[in-house]
Design an enzyme around this catalytic site. Sequence first.
Site, short mmCIF file in Angstrom:
data_model
loop_
_atom_site.label_atom_id
_atom_site.label_comp_id
_atom_site.label_asym_id
_atom_site.label_seq_id
_atom_site.Cartn_x
_atom_site.Cartn_y
_atom_site.Cartn_z
N HIS A 15 -21.31 12.94 -18.61
CA HIS A 15 -22.06 13.88 -17.42
C HIS A 15 -22.70 12.45 -16.31
O HIS A 15 -22.35 12.93 -15.25
CB HIS A 15 -23.36 14.84 -16.91
CG HIS A 15 -22.37 16.05 -18.04
ND1 HIS A 15 -22.11 16.67 -17.90
CD2 HIS A 15 -23.29 16.62 -19.02
CE1 HIS A 15 -21.82 17.76 -19.12
NE2 HIS A 15 -22.42 17.57 -19.58
N HIS A 54 -19.03 21.15 -22.74
CA HIS A 54 -18.98 21.31 -21.10
C HIS A 54 -18.56 20.53 -20.54
O HIS A 54 -17.95 19.45 -21.22
CB HIS A 54 -20.75 20.44 -20.75
CG HIS A 54 -22.06 21.14 -21.34
ND1 HIS A 54 -22.48 21.27 -22.59
CD2 HIS A 54 -22.65 21.79 -21.02
CE1 HIS A 54 -23.42 21.69 -22.35
NE2 HIS A 54 -23.62 22.44 -21.52
N ASP A 133 -21.71 20.68 -29.91
CA ASP A 133 -22.57 21.67 -29.36
C ASP A 133 -21.91 23.05 -28.39
O ASP A 133 -21.54 23.78 -28.24
CB ASP A 133 -23.07 21.12 -27.50
CG ASP A 133 -21.55 20.66 -27.05
OD1 ASP A 133 -20.92 20.40 -26.86
OD2 ASP A 133 -22.52 20.38 -25.59
#
Length: 206
Positions: A15, A54, A133
Site C-alpha cells: 500500500h 487487498h 490474509d
Amino acid sequence: MERGAAVNVGGGLHHCSRHRGMGFCALADISAVVTFARAFLGVKRVLIVDLDAHQGNGHETDLMGDVDVFIVDVYNAGIFPQDHEAKAAIRIAKELRSGTGTRHYLDVVAQALQEVSASVFRADLLVYNAGTDILANDPLGRLAVSAEGVQQRDEMVFQFAKDHSLPIVMLTSGGYQPNNARIVADSLANLSAKHLLPLQVPPAPY
C-alpha cells in the site's frame, strides 16, 4: 537471480508508494525491488503478481504507465483501499467478493496466470506478493481460503515461474491471525519439497 528464487518474510508492503505510507505500510519495497533489479541485476521487464487480499495500490501508483511492468492483482474489491485511480496500472485485475472460498479463488488465480502466459509480455523477473490474509476468518481480508489453498496457490505461482524460466522474489505481505506464520512456513516447506524453492538451512551451531 543466481539461485532462481528469494523469499522475504517481512516484505510485501504494497500500500506504500514512494511518497506516501498507507495501510500498515511504511516502505515501498515492491517498487524498490523493481528499481534495484533494473539498476543492479540487468532486469528490464518485471511481472508483479499480487495475491494479497487487498489491492496493491502503492506499487500500482508508483509504476503507473511503465510499459515494462506487468501487474496482476487478485483482490477483494469490497475492502480497503478501493483505489480506483491506481487500478489503471493493473494489466490483469480479478476482483473477488467477501467470502470467496478456496475452489473459486484458485480457479481465478489459475485463470489470471493463463492470461499472462497468453499475453505478449515476457518478463525477466517475477515479484510475487503472497499475502495470507486470504485465509478464512481473517478480519481484514474477509475471504475464505483454506490453509491447503494457500499452499496450492503458492505452488501454482512457483510452478508458473519455473515453467517460464523466471527468477522469483516472494514477499509474504499481509495476514492478521495467530496461525499465519505457521501457514507461511508450511507453504515454504511444501515448495521446497516440490523442488520449486531451493531452501538453504544453515547448519546447527552445536
